[in-house]
Design a protein around this motif. Structure first.
Motif, PDB file in Angstrom:
ATOM      1  N   MET A 114       0.850  -1.151   0.000  1.00  0.00           N
ATOM      2  CA  MET A 114       0.000   0.000   0.000  1.00  0.00           C
ATOM      3  C   MET A 114       0.905   1.226   0.000  1.00  0.00           C
ATOM      4  SD  MET A 114      -2.620   1.412   2.968  1.00  0.00           S
ATOM      5  CE  MET A 114      -3.136  -0.207   3.342  1.00  0.00           C
ATOM      6  N   ILE A 115       0.692   2.140  -0.950  1.00  0.00           N
ATOM      7  CA  ILE A 115       1.424   3.393  -0.964  1.00  0.00           C
ATOM      8  C   ILE A 115       0.665   4.366  -0.065  1.00  0.00           C
ATOM      9  CG2 ILE A 115       2.207   5.333  -2.372  1.00  0.00           C
ATOM     10  CD1 ILE A 115       2.420   3.346  -4.709  1.00  0.00           C
ATOM     11  N   VAL A 116       1.392   4.982   0.860  1.00  0.00           N
ATOM     12  CA  VAL A 116       0.790   5.871   1.849  1.00  0.00           C
ATOM     13  C   VAL A 116       1.395   7.268   1.686  1.00  0.00           C
ATOM     14  CG1 VAL A 116       0.511   6.302   4.323  1.00  0.00           C
ATOM     15  CG2 VAL A 116       0.413   3.959   3.451  1.00  0.00           C
ATOM     16  N   ASP A 117       0.544   8.278   1.740  1.00  0.00           N
ATOM     17  CA  ASP A 117       1.000   9.663   1.664  1.00  0.00           C
ATOM     18  C   ASP A 117       1.683  10.027   2.983  1.00  0.00           C
ATOM     19  OD1 ASP A 117       1.376  12.399   1.480  1.00  0.00           O
ATOM     20  OD2 ASP A 117      -0.702  12.845   0.956  1.00  0.00           O
ATOM     21  N   PRO A 118       2.987  10.356   2.949  1.00  0.00           N
ATOM     22  CA  PRO A 118       3.682  10.673   4.201  1.00  0.00           C
ATOM     23  C   PRO A 118       3.177  11.962   4.849  1.00  0.00           C
ATOM     24  CG  PRO A 118       5.104  11.092   2.326  1.00  0.00           C
ATOM     25  CD  PRO A 118       3.867  10.436   1.795  1.00  0.00           C
ATOM     26  N   ASP A 119       2.451  12.781   4.105  1.00  0.00           N
ATOM     27  CA  ASP A 119       1.927  14.037   4.642  1.00  0.00           C
ATOM     28  C   ASP A 119       0.515  13.895   5.207  1.00  0.00           C
ATOM     29  OD1 ASP A 119       4.267  15.413   3.930  1.00  0.00           O
ATOM     30  OD2 ASP A 119       3.534  15.683   1.890  1.00  0.00           O
ATOM     31  N   MET A 120       0.037  12.669   5.345  1.00  0.00           N
ATOM     32  CA  MET A 120      -1.307  12.464   5.882  1.00  0.00           C
ATOM     33  C   MET A 120      -1.370  12.939   7.328  1.00  0.00           C
ATOM     34  SD  MET A 120      -1.406   8.333   6.527  1.00  0.00           S
ATOM     35  CE  MET A 120      -2.937   8.277   7.388  1.00  0.00           C
ATOM     36  N   PRO A 121      -2.556  13.311   7.811  1.00  0.00           N
ATOM     37  CA  PRO A 121      -2.679  13.725   9.216  1.00  0.00           C
ATOM     38  C   PRO A 121      -2.260  12.600  10.156  1.00  0.00           C
ATOM     39  CG  PRO A 121      -4.699  14.188   7.998  1.00  0.00           C
ATOM     40  CD  PRO A 121      -3.814  13.388   7.090  1.00  0.00           C
ATOM     41  N   GLN A 122      -1.618  12.950  11.251  1.00  0.00           N
ATOM     42  CA  GLN A 122      -1.127  11.943  12.200  1.00  0.00           C
ATOM     43  C   GLN A 122      -2.246  11.225  12.940  1.00  0.00           C
ATOM     44  OE1 GLN A 122       2.158  10.749  12.622  1.00  0.00           O
ATOM     45  NE2 GLN A 122       2.083  11.752  10.647  1.00  0.00           N
ATOM     46  N   GLU A 123      -3.464  11.766  12.910  1.00  0.00           N
ATOM     47  CA  GLU A 123      -4.577  11.055  13.536  1.00  0.00           C
ATOM     48  C   GLU A 123      -5.184  10.031  12.582  1.00  0.00           C
ATOM     49  OE1 GLU A 123      -6.142  14.911  11.830  1.00  0.00           O
ATOM     50  OE2 GLU A 123      -4.545  14.404  13.220  1.00  0.00           O
ATOM     51  N   GLY A 124      -4.689   9.996  11.340  1.00  0.00           N
ATOM     52  CA  GLY A 124      -5.123   8.987  10.381  1.00  0.00           C
ATOM     53  C   GLY A 124      -6.263   9.431   9.493  1.00  0.00           C
ATOM     54  N   LEU A 125      -6.504   8.640   8.480  1.00  0.00           N
ATOM     55  CA  LEU A 125      -7.555   8.885   7.498  1.00  0.00           C
ATOM     56  C   LEU A 125      -8.276   7.579   7.201  1.00  0.00           C
ATOM     57  CD1 LEU A 125      -5.571  11.036   4.890  1.00  0.00           C
ATOM     58  CD2 LEU A 125      -7.270  11.869   6.519  1.00  0.00           C
ATOM     59  N   LEU A 126      -9.420   7.712   6.542  1.00  0.00           N
ATOM     60  CA  LEU A 126     -10.169   6.553   6.065  1.00  0.00           C
ATOM     61  C   LEU A 126     -10.200   6.579   4.544  1.00  0.00           C
ATOM     62  CD1 LEU A 126     -13.260   6.643   8.461  1.00  0.00           C
ATOM     63  CD2 LEU A 126     -11.175   5.291   8.714  1.00  0.00           C
ATOM     64  N   HIS A 127     -10.113   5.415   3.931  1.00  0.00           N
ATOM     65  CA  HIS A 127     -10.283   5.264   2.486  1.00  0.00           C
ATOM     66  C   HIS A 127     -11.496   4.373   2.274  1.00  0.00           C
ATOM     67  CE1 HIS A 127      -8.638   3.604  -1.548  1.00  0.00           C
ATOM     68  NE2 HIS A 127      -9.485   4.584  -1.749  1.00  0.00           N
ATOM     69  N   ASN A 128     -12.592   4.983   1.847  1.00  0.00           N
ATOM     70  CA  ASN A 128     -13.866   4.265   1.716  1.00  0.00           C
ATOM     71  C   ASN A 128     -14.240   3.563   3.019  1.00  0.00           C
ATOM     72  OD1 ASN A 128     -14.117   5.140  -0.902  1.00  0.00           O
ATOM     73  ND2 ASN A 128     -13.463   3.214  -1.812  1.00  0.00           N
ATOM     74  N   GLY A 129     -14.013   4.247   4.129  1.00  0.00           N
ATOM     75  CA  GLY A 129     -14.370   3.707   5.440  1.00  0.00           C
ATOM     76  C   GLY A 129     -13.328   2.802   6.070  1.00  0.00           C
ATOM     77  N   ILE A 130     -12.235   2.536   5.370  1.00  0.00           N
ATOM     78  CA  ILE A 130     -11.185   1.650   5.861  1.00  0.00           C
ATOM     79  C   ILE A 130     -10.019   2.508   6.363  1.00  0.00           C
ATOM     80  CG2 ILE A 130      -9.652  -0.272   5.305  1.00  0.00           C
ATOM     81  CD1 ILE A 130     -12.711  -0.842   4.946  1.00  0.00           C
ATOM     82  N   PRO A 131      -9.550   2.297   7.608  1.00  0.00           N
ATOM     83  CA  PRO A 131      -8.441   3.108   8.130  1.00  0.00           C
ATOM     84  C   PRO A 131      -7.148   2.902   7.354  1.00  0.00           C
ATOM     85  CG  PRO A 131      -9.375   1.699   9.851  1.00  0.00           C
ATOM     86  CD  PRO A 131     -10.036   1.318   8.575  1.00  0.00           C
ATOM     87  N   ILE A 132      -6.443   4.010   7.129  1.00  0.00           N
ATOM     88  CA  ILE A 132      -5.106   3.962   6.544  1.00  0.00           C
ATOM     89  C   ILE A 132      -4.116   4.062   7.708  1.00  0.00           C
ATOM     90  CG2 ILE A 132      -3.443   5.118   5.033  1.00  0.00           C
ATOM     91  CD1 ILE A 132      -5.886   6.248   3.508  1.00  0.00           C
ATOM     92  N   PRO A 133      -3.243   3.082   7.875  1.00  0.00           N
ATOM     93  CA  PRO A 133      -2.286   3.150   8.983  1.00  0.00           C
ATOM     94  C   PRO A 133      -1.402   4.394   8.894  1.00  0.00           C
ATOM     95  CG  PRO A 133      -2.355   0.954   8.048  1.00  0.00           C
ATOM     96  CD  PRO A 133      -3.141   1.843   7.124  1.00  0.00           C
TER      97      PRO A 133
END
Length: 113
Positions: A1-20
């Motif tokens: 899984m490619i993850v955006d390193p600039d994502m918020p530190q509290e995390g995001l959801l992708h279609n309701g699924i958490p992104i680590p």
């Protein structure tokens, strides 16, 4: 899984699924490697047992689940049966995750985080 390193530190959801969220030390390593190597690197979270993070250049990335032939060839790599078994397990986890992201079917976050 490619993850955006600039994502918020509290995390995001992708279609309701958490992104680590990548650990701080992984992000620091990425900053250092970007400076040292001088070309774009992508932050990848592997679906291996240890959930390994790694910074990779574009030429080391292949799309997963797009072409059965490519997937099957990648699954046959690895000289030792134990390595091939680990690759198969990680592949199955990745495809399961992709299925859940696309359809959000009976998702259990503890399986992926």
């Amino acid at each position: 899984m490619i993850v955006d390193p600039d994502m918020p530190q509290e995390g995001l959801l992708h279609n309701g699924i958490p992104i680590p969220v990548p650990p701080g030390e992984v992000l620091k390593l990425g900053e250092w490697r970007h400076t040292e190597e001088g070309h774009k690197l992508f932050l990848v979270l592997f679906f291996d047992t240890k959930r390994t993070w790694q910074w990779l250049p574009r030429n080391k990335l292949l799309p997963l689940g797009m072409d059965d032939t490519v997937d099957k060839l990648r699954l046959m790599e690895g000289k030792k049966p134990s390595v091939r078994k680990s690759v198969h397990t990680a592949y199955n986890r990745a495809i399961l995750h992709l299925t859940h992201v696309r359809r959000n079917l009976n998702f259990t976050p503890s399986n992926f985080i």
